[in-house]
Enzyme design. Structure first.
Site, PDB file in Angstrom:
ATOM      1  N   GLY A  43       0.775  -1.187  -0.021  1.00  0.00           N
ATOM      2  CA  GLY A  43       0.027   0.054  -0.028  1.00  0.00           C
ATOM      3  C   GLY A  43       0.890   1.173   0.057  1.00  0.00           C
ATOM      4  O   GLY A  43       2.036   1.214  -0.235  1.00  0.00           O
ATOM      5  N   THR A  44       0.312   2.419   0.410  1.00  0.00           N
ATOM      6  CA  THR A  44       0.642   3.683   0.477  1.00  0.00           C
ATOM      7  C   THR A  44       1.773   3.639   1.062  1.00  0.00           C
ATOM      8  O   THR A  44       3.004   4.326   0.423  1.00  0.00           O
ATOM      9  CB  THR A  44      -0.444   4.695   0.931  1.00  0.00           C
ATOM     10  N   LYS A  54      11.068   8.586   3.901  1.00  0.00           N
ATOM     11  CA  LYS A  54      12.172   8.648   4.842  1.00  0.00           C
ATOM     12  C   LYS A  54      13.483   8.459   4.184  1.00  0.00           C
ATOM     13  O   LYS A  54      14.533   8.829   4.686  1.00  0.00           O
ATOM     14  CB  LYS A  54      11.983   7.562   6.085  1.00  0.00           C
ATOM     15  N   GLY A 178       0.317  23.586   2.938  1.00  0.00           N
ATOM     16  CA  GLY A 178       0.022  22.621   3.886  1.00  0.00           C
ATOM     17  C   GLY A 178       1.215  22.554   4.787  1.00  0.00           C
ATOM     18  O   GLY A 178       2.316  22.082   4.269  1.00  0.00           O
ATOM     19  N   HIS A 438      24.899   6.687  28.771  1.00  0.00           N
ATOM     20  CA  HIS A 438      25.473   7.946  28.317  1.00  0.00           C
ATOM     21  C   HIS A 438      26.788   7.659  27.761  1.00  0.00           C
ATOM     22  O   HIS A 438      27.620   6.863  27.867  1.00  0.00           O
ATOM     23  CB  HIS A 438      26.274   8.579  30.037  1.00  0.00           C
TER      24      HIS A 438
HETATM   25  P1  NAI Z   1      -2.067  17.119   7.690  1.00  0.00           P
HETATM   26  O1  NAI Z   1      -3.532  16.862   8.224  1.00  0.00           O
HETATM   27  O2  NAI Z   1      -0.961  16.993   8.690  1.00  0.00           O
HETATM   28  O3  NAI Z   1      -1.734  18.800   7.370  1.00  0.00           O
HETATM   29  C1  NAI Z   1      -2.479  19.338   6.327  1.00  0.00           C
HETATM   30  C2  NAI Z   1      -2.230  20.856   6.535  1.00  0.00           C
HETATM   31  O4  NAI Z   1      -2.858  21.470   5.490  1.00  0.00           O
HETATM   32  C3  NAI Z   1      -2.685  21.144   7.974  1.00  0.00           C
HETATM   33  O5  NAI Z   1      -1.812  21.939   8.525  1.00  0.00           O
HETATM   34  C4  NAI Z   1      -3.921  22.398   7.160  1.00  0.00           C
HETATM   35  O6  NAI Z   1      -4.189  23.165   7.973  1.00  0.00           O
HETATM   36  C5  NAI Z   1      -3.294  22.550   6.152  1.00  0.00           C
HETATM   37  N1  NAI Z   1      -4.095  23.403   5.180  1.00  0.00           N
HETATM   38  C6  NAI Z   1      -5.577  22.763   4.739  1.00  0.00           C
HETATM   39  N2  NAI Z   1      -6.354  23.603   3.787  1.00  0.00           N
HETATM   40  C7  NAI Z   1      -5.120  24.519   3.382  1.00  0.00           C
HETATM   41  C8  NAI Z   1      -5.491  25.708   2.931  1.00  0.00           C
HETATM   42  N3  NAI Z   1      -6.725  26.004   2.238  1.00  0.00           N
HETATM   43  N4  NAI Z   1      -4.596  26.685   2.782  1.00  0.00           N
HETATM   44  C9  NAI Z   1      -3.519  26.284   3.587  1.00  0.00           C
HETATM   45  N5  NAI Z   1      -3.068  25.093   4.410  1.00  0.00           N
HETATM   46  C10 NAI Z   1      -4.060  24.377   4.496  1.00  0.00           C
HETATM   47  O7  NAI Z   1      -1.990  16.312   6.155  1.00  0.00           O
HETATM   48  P2  NAI Z   1      -0.668  15.833   5.574  1.00  0.00           P
HETATM   49  O8  NAI Z   1       0.446  16.712   5.975  1.00  0.00           O
HETATM   50  O9  NAI Z   1      -1.314  16.095   3.845  1.00  0.00           O
HETATM   51  O10 NAI Z   1      -0.408  14.476   5.847  1.00  0.00           O
HETATM   52  C11 NAI Z   1      -1.730  13.394   5.612  1.00  0.00           C
HETATM   53  C12 NAI Z   1      -1.606  12.363   6.530  1.00  0.00           C
HETATM   54  O11 NAI Z   1      -0.369  11.424   6.205  1.00  0.00           O
HETATM   55  C13 NAI Z   1      -1.556  12.932   7.865  1.00  0.00           C
HETATM   56  O12 NAI Z   1      -2.593  12.441   8.565  1.00  0.00           O
HETATM   57  C14 NAI Z   1      -0.174  12.163   8.487  1.00  0.00           C
HETATM   58  O13 NAI Z   1      -0.532  11.460   9.774  1.00  0.00           O
HETATM   59  C15 NAI Z   1       0.173  11.465   7.545  1.00  0.00           C
HETATM   60  N6  NAI Z   1       1.594  11.202   7.661  1.00  0.00           N
HETATM   61  C16 NAI Z   1       2.260  11.006   8.260  1.00  0.00           C
HETATM   62  C17 NAI Z   1       3.765  11.012   8.509  1.00  0.00           C
HETATM   63  C18 NAI Z   1       4.580  10.517   9.445  1.00  0.00           C
HETATM   64  O14 NAI Z   1       4.383  10.034  10.523  1.00  0.00           O
HETATM   65  N7  NAI Z   1       5.891  11.061   9.609  1.00  0.00           N
HETATM   66  C19 NAI Z   1       4.463  11.639   7.094  1.00  0.00           C
HETATM   67  C20 NAI Z   1       3.514  11.905   6.223  1.00  0.00           C
HETATM   68  C21 NAI Z   1       2.105  11.860   6.279  1.00  0.00           C
END
Ligand code: NAI
Length: 461
Positions: A43-44, A54, A178, A438
């Site tokens: 999957g994704t 990463k 975002g 440490h």
């Molecule tokens: P996210 O929900 O973390 O962030 C999306 C951001 O876009 C928010 O801060 C929101 O306020 C902003 N946004 C929405 N509409 C907007 C607008 N019109 N103008 C400006 N800003 C706007 O979603 P993201 O980063 O796309 O990630 C998706 C999913 O993938 C998340 O739920 C995340 O948990 C998962 N993911 C996890 C990672 C990790 O655990 N390291 C890495 C990448 C993704």
């Protein structure tokens, strides 16, 4: 006329982190499984998410270390980023893990069904005219990159993360729409690779789901790295220019760049799959379940990104294992969402488990909460790495720690201990008894607990 594909203890629709984890655990429990997916197993996360991003972030770290090597007395020049080489490394990592996963599923005698499936009865998924019947069905169809109304993702100038992962060049400049997890991770990679980056975030701060002090630290670090960001103003539109794109914010301010990455969240993949027709409740596309991940319809369960909550691979793994054990009658303990660790792999990294200070105050009352910040300035290994940041603990007075929030280079690796502490509801006095090696960054966590237990070593209480 559709044909029978077979009858199984469990039919799983979707072979991403949630679906394949359920399949592997079910097979261990001697249940028969059909695992259906129209794309690659894994999957994704494996193919277009966690793993390849990463790998990019690791290559980015090497670029930065080369650039900064002189600070450590090592003379090296960063000649450039060979994206073909970076992509070959990244794709090699994915390919090895993919091969391993295929082997695991084969070993466990899981029936893998390639093709697009649709729920056609409460116990049946149809794939290419064949009906796979399950005494139980698990919906595990994952998520897709969302966009905004009127914002067309063309994969060339306006990209989603899956396109960004396949770029064959380093863009000269990029707008990242975002400032959530995907946004800050790509901004971090591209800046390290030499691009000029601007993040546009509608909320008042970057990584807005994290504790406010963590956001402030990330913003400070990004400013230092010359990653531009504009917070608090929603994005209005994007237009194509001769060589790229121009984004306009509410109020009229514009930013231009070669490309724009849309990172405004991920939506659940649940449309046209027969879910609603079979009586499964959807809310804004998400599948509604009880806390035991049952949909309330027949023996249908749901797992992973289609279930409201954190969209994280390891949550999918945990839920997949949970459902397999539930079906096998093992009565597993319900998963505590707040106990799921979260890591953002940007530079600096962010890691957290439990609840933020603001949430804790709301939940327990402001006077019932205390916090402690241990600055990485006092941590030997962090000084060796030349990183800044802190470990923040949120505690219910005379009770356990309910939130651990960390920021700094490589800090994500510390979340393992943090999640044990949180999930075992350990008291600071108990953690303070445990010896931390440490010099490790892990010691910072130990020191924070020593301080909270009233006996700080390399800090003042
Ligand atoms: P996210 O929900 O973390 O962030 C999306 C951001 O876009 C928010 O801060 C929101 O306020 C902003 N946004 C929405 N509409 C907007 C607008 N019109 N103008 C400006 N800003 C706007 O979603 P993201 O980063 O796309 O990630 C998706 C999913 O993938 C998340 O739920 C995340 O948990 C998962 N993911 C996890 C990672 C990790 O655990 N390291 C890495 C990448 C993704």
């Amino acid at each position: 006329m559709s044909q029978p594909g077979g009858t199984f203890d469990i039919v799983i629709l979707g072979a991403g982190s949630g679906g394949y984890a359920a399949a592997l655990r079910a097979a261990e429990l001697n249940l028969t499984v059909a695992l259906i997916d129209k794309a690659e197993l894994g999957g994704t996360c494996l193919h277009r998410g966690c793993v390849p991003t990463k790998a990019l972030l690791h290559a980015a770290e090497i670029a930065d270390q080369t650039r900064e090597s002189e600070q450590f007395g090592v003379k090296a020049d960063l000649v450039g980023i060979d994206m073909a080489g970076v992509n070959a490394y990244k794709d090699g990592v994915v390919a090895r893990l993919y091969k391993g996963l295929q082997g695991l599923l084969k070993n466990d005698k899981i029936t893998v069904v390639p093709g697009a499936g649709k729920l056609v009865a409460k116990d049946t998924v149809e794939v290419d005219g064949k009906r796979y019947t399950g005494r139980n069905v698990i919906l595990a169809t994952g998520s897709y990159s969302r966009s905004l109304p009127g914002l067309e993702v063309d994969g060339k100038r306006v990209l989603a993360s899956e396109h960004a992962l396949k770029l064959d060049r380093v863009p000269s400049s990029a707008i990242v729409l975002g400032g959530g997890v995907i946004g800050v991770e790509f901004a971090s990679v591209w800046k390290s690779f030499g691009a000029d980056v601007t993040i546009l975030e509608a909320l008042p701060r970057l990584v807005a789901a994290e504790d406010e002090e963590i956001s402030k630290a990330v913003e400070r670090a990004f400013r230092k790295r010359k990653i531009n960001f504009k917070v608090g103003k929603p994005f209005e539109k994007v237009e194509h220019t001769e060589n790229g794109v121009r984004a306009t914010l509410a109020g009229g301010e514009t930013v231009e760049a070669e490309i724009l990455l849309v990172a405004v969240g991920r939506g659940p993949t649940t449309a046209n799959l027969g879910y609603e027709e079979q009586g499964v409740t959807l809310d804004r596309g998400f599948v509604i379940t009880n806390e035991r991940l049952h949909t309330g319809v027949g023996n249908i369960y749901a797992v992973g990104d289609i279930v409201p909550g954190l969209q994280l691979a390891h949550r999918g793994f945990a839920q997949g294992i949970f459902i397999a054990e539930e079906i096998a009658g093992l009565h597993p303990a319900v998963i505590d969402e707040a106990g799921i660790p979260r890591v953002t792999y940007s530079d600096p990294e962010v890691a957290s488990v439990g609840i933020t200070e603001a949430k804790a105050k709301e939940q327990y009352g402001a006077d019932k909460i205390s916090t402690y910040n241990y600055n990485l300035g006092g941590n030997g290994k962090s000084q060796i790495l030349k990183t800044q940041g802190f470990v923040k603990l949120v505690r219910v007075n005379d009770g356990p720690v309910v939130g651990v929030h960390m920021v700094g280079a490589r800090i994500g690796e510390l979340v393992g201990e943090a999640q044990l502490i949180y999930n075992w509801e350990a008291f600071p006095e108990e953690v303070a008894q445990l010896v931390h090696a440490h010099p490790t960054q892990n010691e910072a966590l130990g020191e924070a607990f020593l301080a909270l237990a009233g006996k700080p070593l390399h800090s003042h209480s």
